[in-house]
Enzyme design. Sequence first.
Site, PDB file in Angstrom:
ATOM      1  N   HIS A  34       7.982 -30.530  11.956  1.00 51.39           N
ATOM      2  CA  HIS A  34       7.503 -29.340  11.262  1.00 51.39           C
ATOM      3  C   HIS A  34       6.461 -29.705  10.213  1.00 51.39           C
ATOM      4  CE1 HIS A  34      10.425 -27.192  13.505  1.00 51.39           C
ATOM      5  NE2 HIS A  34      11.465 -27.689  12.844  1.00 51.39           N
ATOM      6  N   ASP A  59       0.871  -1.179   0.000  1.00 49.05           N
ATOM      7  CA  ASP A  59       0.000   0.000   0.000  1.00 49.05           C
ATOM      8  C   ASP A  59       0.912   1.233   0.000  1.00 49.05           C
ATOM      9  OD1 ASP A  59       0.969   0.176   2.611  1.00 49.05           O
ATOM     10  OD2 ASP A  59      -1.000   0.046   3.558  1.00 49.05           O
TER      11      ASP A  59
END
Length: 152
Positions: free
Chosen positions: A135, A8
């Site tokens: 993981h 942005d």
Amino acid sequence: MKIAMAADDAGRELKNIIKADLCAKGHDVVDFGLDVSEPTADYPDYALPAAEAVACGECDRGIIVCGTGIGVSMCANKVKGIRCAHVTDCFSAEATRLHNDANMLALGGRVTGSGLALKIADIFLSTEYSGAERHTRRINKIKAIEDKYFKV
């Protein structure tokens, strides 16, 4: 590596610095904006298309920037298949790739200086997922949550 990028107005300057560095290193960058100053720009309008490009495989990874990095990370994480990490240090940049196989990085243009941001981006892009069983088990649990709540 093909990298989706977006920001942005609060993150545009940092995005452009990172983009120039990545292009100089030979990465293929797909820029989803913001290109010109537009103070009323809303970060979801830029973060969402970048996240969708990563989720569908058009891009390998993504780097998105807003004022804090928080808003763009929240937006990106609404896209199924995205694991976007809001990172402010080099250790976390490495850990999120090694442990979480994060495919998007969120940075704050108002809180992270360009020198540190470049290092974080380099670590994020150069670190491979460890593939460790613990993981992978955890990532699979995240995917199961996505399957339950994201029907698209």
